[in-house]
Design a protein around this motif. Structure first.
Motif, PDB file in Angstrom:
ATOM      1  N   THR A 207      18.669 -14.366  12.932  1.00 37.30           N
ATOM      2  CA  THR A 207      18.126 -14.563  13.947  1.00 37.30           C
ATOM      3  C   THR A 207      16.733 -15.246  15.119  1.00 37.30           C
ATOM      4  O   THR A 207      16.438 -15.235  15.438  1.00 37.30           O
ATOM      5  CB  THR A 207      18.160 -14.158  14.985  1.00 37.30           C
ATOM      6  OG1 THR A 207      18.223 -12.477  13.959  1.00 37.30           O
ATOM      7  CG2 THR A 207      19.779 -12.653  15.216  1.00 37.30           C
TER       8      THR A 207
ATOM      9  N   ALA B  18      23.230  -6.995  14.731  1.00 33.53           N
ATOM     10  CA  ALA B  18      22.703  -7.897  15.925  1.00 33.53           C
ATOM     11  C   ALA B  18      21.369  -8.606  16.143  1.00 33.53           C
ATOM     12  O   ALA B  18      21.981  -9.575  16.582  1.00 33.53           O
ATOM     13  CB  ALA B  18      23.357  -7.045  17.270  1.00 33.53           C
TER      14      ALA B  18
ATOM     15  N   ASP C 214      22.621 -13.944  12.861  1.00 34.25           N
ATOM     16  CA  ASP C 214      22.969 -15.290  14.625  1.00 34.25           C
ATOM     17  C   ASP C 214      24.618 -14.863  14.792  1.00 34.25           C
ATOM     18  O   ASP C 214      25.437 -15.263  14.209  1.00 34.25           O
ATOM     19  CB  ASP C 214      22.484 -16.183  14.473  1.00 34.25           C
ATOM     20  CG  ASP C 214      22.577 -17.409  14.878  1.00 34.25           C
ATOM     21  OD1 ASP C 214      22.235 -16.888  16.543  1.00 34.25           O
ATOM     22  OD2 ASP C 214      22.399 -18.652  14.923  1.00 34.25           O
ATOM     23  N   GLY C 215      24.668 -15.327  16.465  1.00 38.20           N
ATOM     24  CA  GLY C 215      26.199 -15.011  16.586  1.00 38.20           C
ATOM     25  C   GLY C 215      26.953 -13.998  16.999  1.00 38.20           C
ATOM     26  O   GLY C 215      27.742 -13.707  17.820  1.00 38.20           O
ATOM     27  N   TYR C 216      26.126 -12.645  16.865  1.00 39.03           N
ATOM     28  CA  TYR C 216      26.641 -11.624  16.430  1.00 39.03           C
ATOM     29  C   TYR C 216      26.783 -10.879  18.668  1.00 39.03           C
ATOM     30  O   TYR C 216      25.951 -11.366  19.418  1.00 39.03           O
ATOM     31  CB  TYR C 216      25.384 -10.222  16.610  1.00 39.03           C
ATOM     32  CG  TYR C 216      26.353  -8.789  16.026  1.00 39.03           C
ATOM     33  CD1 TYR C 216      26.438  -8.446  15.292  1.00 39.03           C
ATOM     34  CD2 TYR C 216      26.363  -8.406  17.566  1.00 39.03           C
ATOM     35  CE1 TYR C 216      26.922  -6.954  14.822  1.00 39.03           C
ATOM     36  CE2 TYR C 216      26.339  -6.909  16.446  1.00 39.03           C
ATOM     37  CZ  TYR C 216      26.801  -6.583  15.523  1.00 39.03           C
ATOM     38  OH  TYR C 216      28.106  -5.369  15.301  1.00 39.03           O
ATOM     39  N   SER C 217      27.977 -10.851  18.683  1.00 41.72           N
ATOM     40  CA  SER C 217      27.960 -10.625  20.289  1.00 41.72           C
ATOM     41  C   SER C 217      27.990  -9.573  20.899  1.00 41.72           C
ATOM     42  O   SER C 217      27.655  -8.748  20.243  1.00 41.72           O
ATOM     43  CB  SER C 217      29.544 -10.597  20.380  1.00 41.72           C
ATOM     44  OG  SER C 217      30.861  -9.750  19.224  1.00 41.72           O
ATOM     45  N   ASN C 218      27.352  -9.748  21.947  1.00 33.66           N
ATOM     46  CA  ASN C 218      27.193  -8.877  22.634  1.00 33.66           C
ATOM     47  C   ASN C 218      26.106  -7.246  22.264  1.00 33.66           C
ATOM     48  O   ASN C 218      25.914  -6.855  21.939  1.00 33.66           O
ATOM     49  CB  ASN C 218      27.713  -7.494  22.807  1.00 33.66           C
ATOM     50  CG  ASN C 218      29.759  -7.786  23.778  1.00 33.66           C
ATOM     51  OD1 ASN C 218      29.275  -8.595  24.821  1.00 33.66           O
ATOM     52  ND2 ASN C 218      30.963  -7.289  23.430  1.00 33.66           N
ATOM     53  N   VAL C 219      24.681  -8.704  21.874  1.00 30.09           N
ATOM     54  CA  VAL C 219      23.865  -7.493  21.132  1.00 30.09           C
ATOM     55  C   VAL C 219      22.482  -6.894  22.050  1.00 30.09           C
ATOM     56  O   VAL C 219      22.328  -5.598  21.851  1.00 30.09           O
ATOM     57  CB  VAL C 219      22.633  -9.344  20.914  1.00 30.09           C
ATOM     58  CG1 VAL C 219      21.263  -8.821  20.521  1.00 30.09           C
ATOM     59  CG2 VAL C 219      23.377 -10.506  20.127  1.00 30.09           C
TER      60      VAL C 219
ATOM     61  N   THR D  41      24.746  -3.318  22.583  1.00 25.51           N
ATOM     62  CA  THR D  41      24.641  -3.279  20.899  1.00 25.51           C
ATOM     63  C   THR D  41      23.643  -2.445  20.756  1.00 25.51           C
ATOM     64  O   THR D  41      23.414  -1.414  20.546  1.00 25.51           O
ATOM     65  CB  THR D  41      25.484  -4.057  19.998  1.00 25.51           C
ATOM     66  OG1 THR D  41      26.758  -4.958  20.059  1.00 25.51           O
ATOM     67  CG2 THR D  41      25.008  -2.664  18.654  1.00 25.51           C
TER      68      THR D  41
END
Length: 265
Positions: A144, A226, A230-235, A238
């Protein structure tokens, strides 16, 4: 003659000084006890090496980047080790008469609790830094970017405090190290086993998945994933859910801790 602290001691402007002095005492005692170093730093390292070497290739073949998935879990586990250690320290202070001595001294009332909390948090952060360095050797990365590192450490600090505080209340309430240690494990292991620390929620039966997903340990671990992956959904959601759990724990047990500390006899 012993001076009894006034009822307004909790509002003393010397709160910071008293807390720092007692924190220094706690850290010195911690360094002098090898089991404290084992529990806070060595055991998490052993767990990390075992999990990453034994299950790493299997999980890679299953399409899961296991070092990226596992390191936040090991960090949360280390925070729990610190919390269980803190409950034993609190129980020892309560059973040895140290709490009564502190209450009889002209120090700020919250200082003993805050000092234990800060000491265990410091140990947890040191262990976290060591684990991250180890994780890099196995392939863990903050994908990230630069902001991921302070976000990760910030969550670790808040999470450790929110986990440690209930355990301090437990230690002061029981006032006996052995029961505090035993009951701490009873609380920890169900949360550990029914969580997403080591396996995704899809590995659990469908009826259990909502419980696994939204229990506090899973929420904190997912928040760490999160902000580091990188690319983790709904950071935002969460991290937000994890913060609700952590702040809730700090508020509830922050109000309860002085009451329990004041009743230790």
């Amino acid at each position: 003659m012993t001076t009894v602290a006034p009822a307004t001691a909790g509002m003393s402007p010397a709160l910071l000084t008293d807390t720092l002095a007692l924190t220094a005492r706690h850290l010195r005692l911690m360094v002098r006890r090898p089991p404290s170093i084992m529990g806070g730093i060595v055991l998490p390292i052993i767990f990390a090496i075992l999990f990453l070497t034994v299950f790493g290739r299997v999980m890679d073949r299953a399409g899961l980047d296991y070092p990226q998935y596992m390191m936040p879990a090991i960090v949360v586990q280390a925070a729990f080790f610190a919390a269980m250690s803190g409950s034993v320290w609190a129980a020892e202070d309560a059973s040895s008469g140290m709490v009564e001595r502190l209450r009889a001294m002209p120090i700020a009332r919250p200082a003993p609790i805050l000092s234990l909390l800060i000491g265990e948090t410091v140990r947890s952060v040191v262990g976290c830094v060591v684990l991250i360095a180890l994780g890099y050797a196995f392939g863990f990365r903050f994908s990230t970017g630069v902001l991921g590192v302070p976000a990760f450490l910030g969550i670790v600090i808040v999470a450790t405090a929110s986990i440690c505080l209930p355990y301090l209340v437990l230690g002061y309430r029981l006032a006996a190290p052995e029961p505090a240690q035993a009951l701490g494990g009873v609380i920890y292991f169900p949360l550990l086993l029914e969580s997403t620390l080591f396996v995704p929620k899809d590995a659990y039966p469908g009826w259990l998945q909502p419980i696994v997903e939204y229990q506090p340990l899973s929420c904190v671990t997912e928040a760490l994933r999160a902000v580091s992956t990188d690319g983790y959904s709904n950071v935002a959601s969460t991290v937000g859910i994890a913060m609700l759990w952590m702040v809730g724990s700090l508020v509830v047990f922050g109000l309860l801790a002085p009451r329990v500390f004041g009743r230790v006899s």
